[in-house]
Design a protein around this motif. Structure first.
Motif, mmCIF file in Angstrom:
data_model
loop_
_atom_site.group_PDB
_atom_site.id
_atom_site.type_symbol
_atom_site.label_atom_id
_atom_site.label_comp_id
_atom_site.label_asym_id
_atom_site.label_seq_id
_atom_site.Cartn_x
_atom_site.Cartn_y
_atom_site.Cartn_z
ATOM 1 N N GLY A 73 0.827 -1.205 0.000
ATOM 2 C CA GLY A 73 0.000 0.000 0.000
ATOM 3 C C GLY A 73 0.861 1.255 0.000
ATOM 4 N N ALA A 74 1.938 1.221 0.779
ATOM 5 C CA ALA A 74 2.857 2.364 0.827
ATOM 6 C C ALA A 74 3.515 2.576 -0.530
ATOM 7 C CB ALA A 74 3.924 2.151 1.905
ATOM 8 N N LEU A 75 3.894 1.488 -1.187
ATOM 9 C CA LEU A 75 4.511 1.599 -2.516
ATOM 10 C C LEU A 75 3.524 2.184 -3.519
ATOM 11 C CD1 LEU A 75 6.782 1.153 -4.561
ATOM 12 C CD2 LEU A 75 6.002 -1.225 -4.769
ATOM 13 N N SER A 76 2.308 1.703 -3.505
ATOM 14 C CA SER A 76 1.293 2.237 -4.435
ATOM 15 C C SER A 76 1.062 3.723 -4.193
ATOM 16 C CB SER A 76 -0.032 1.482 -4.263
ATOM 17 O OG SER A 76 0.142 0.123 -4.572
ATOM 18 N N ALA A 77 0.955 4.101 -2.932
ATOM 19 C CA ALA A 77 0.726 5.512 -2.598
ATOM 20 C C ALA A 77 1.909 6.373 -3.036
ATOM 21 C CB ALA A 77 0.481 5.663 -1.100
ATOM 22 N N MET A 78 3.126 5.894 -2.800
ATOM 23 C CA MET A 78 4.306 6.671 -3.186
ATOM 24 C C MET A 78 4.370 6.827 -4.701
ATOM 25 S SD MET A 78 6.891 8.416 -2.025
ATOM 26 C CE MET A 78 7.407 7.859 -0.398
ATOM 27 N N ALA A 79 4.120 5.748 -5.437
ATOM 28 C CA ALA A 79 4.188 5.810 -6.896
ATOM 29 C C ALA A 79 3.166 6.803 -7.450
ATOM 30 C CB ALA A 79 3.967 4.417 -7.484
ATOM 31 N N VAL A 80 1.942 6.730 -6.974
ATOM 32 C CA VAL A 80 0.906 7.648 -7.453
ATOM 33 C C VAL A 80 1.239 9.077 -7.030
ATOM 34 C CG1 VAL A 80 -1.531 8.293 -7.220
ATOM 35 C CG2 VAL A 80 -0.902 5.899 -7.579
#
Length: 175
Positions: free
Chosen positions: A131-138
């Motif tokens: 979830g943290a990776l998805s949020a950072m990428a977006v």
């Protein structure tokens, strides 16, 4: 410019504009700015590793994760200097956050976050870290500071470096 390159650029520009239209002006913008500050120079992820290590539990895993994050971040910074891709400069998607470099590929924020997923996932929880990776990428696209392929490339680089560190440690190396 080749057709493939211009086609990729059109798709990337479309994705950036869609992310901004969908999330710009929402609470996602201040969250993205917070993630940007947390991920700057991988310091938030390194601090998490230090705090985890300081608990005295699963120290080897925390240390391995922190080494992976540091090496992944350094790899991203080095690769930026080789590739020399410039950041997006689009009228309809102006940057919403500061940057420390004009170089864009790969996203060092996404690289260090992907490394944190691999490194800290076993102790924090894989779904939380993904979830943290998805949020950072977006967030990098929402802020208008990275192209979509910058974040994809960063995620692949970070995961690869961290997996290599984990593999080396599992086979007798020490963090």
């Amino acid at each position: 410019m080749s057709r493939t390159t211009s086609g990729v650029q059109r798709v990337e520009t479309t994705v950036l504009a869609a992310v901004r239209r969908g999330l710009g002006g929402t609470p996602a913008v201040p969250v993205a700015r917070g993630l940007s500050a947390f991920g700057e120079h991988a310091l938030g992820w390194l601090a998490l590793g230090a705090v985890g290590w300081a608990t005295g539990r699963r120290r080897r895993e925390w240390a391995t994760g922190a080494v992976g994050v540091a090496l992944a971040h350094a790899s991203a910074v080095g690769l930026k200097r080789v590739v020399r891709r410039t950041r997006p400069d689009l009228t309809d998607v102006p940057p919403l956050g500061p940057v420390h470099s004009l170089l864009s590929f790969p996203s060092a924020h996404t690289t260090s976050t992907a490394a944190a997923v691999i490194g800290y996932g076993p102790v924090v929880g894989g779904p939380v870290m993904l979830g943290a990776l998805s949020a950072m990428a977006v967030s990098r696209m929402l802020l208008g500071v990275h192209w979509p392929t910058d974040v994809v490339g960063g995620a692949l680089l970070g995961a690869g470096v961290a997996a290599g560190v984990r593999r080396a440690v599992d086979h007798g190396g020490t963090p």
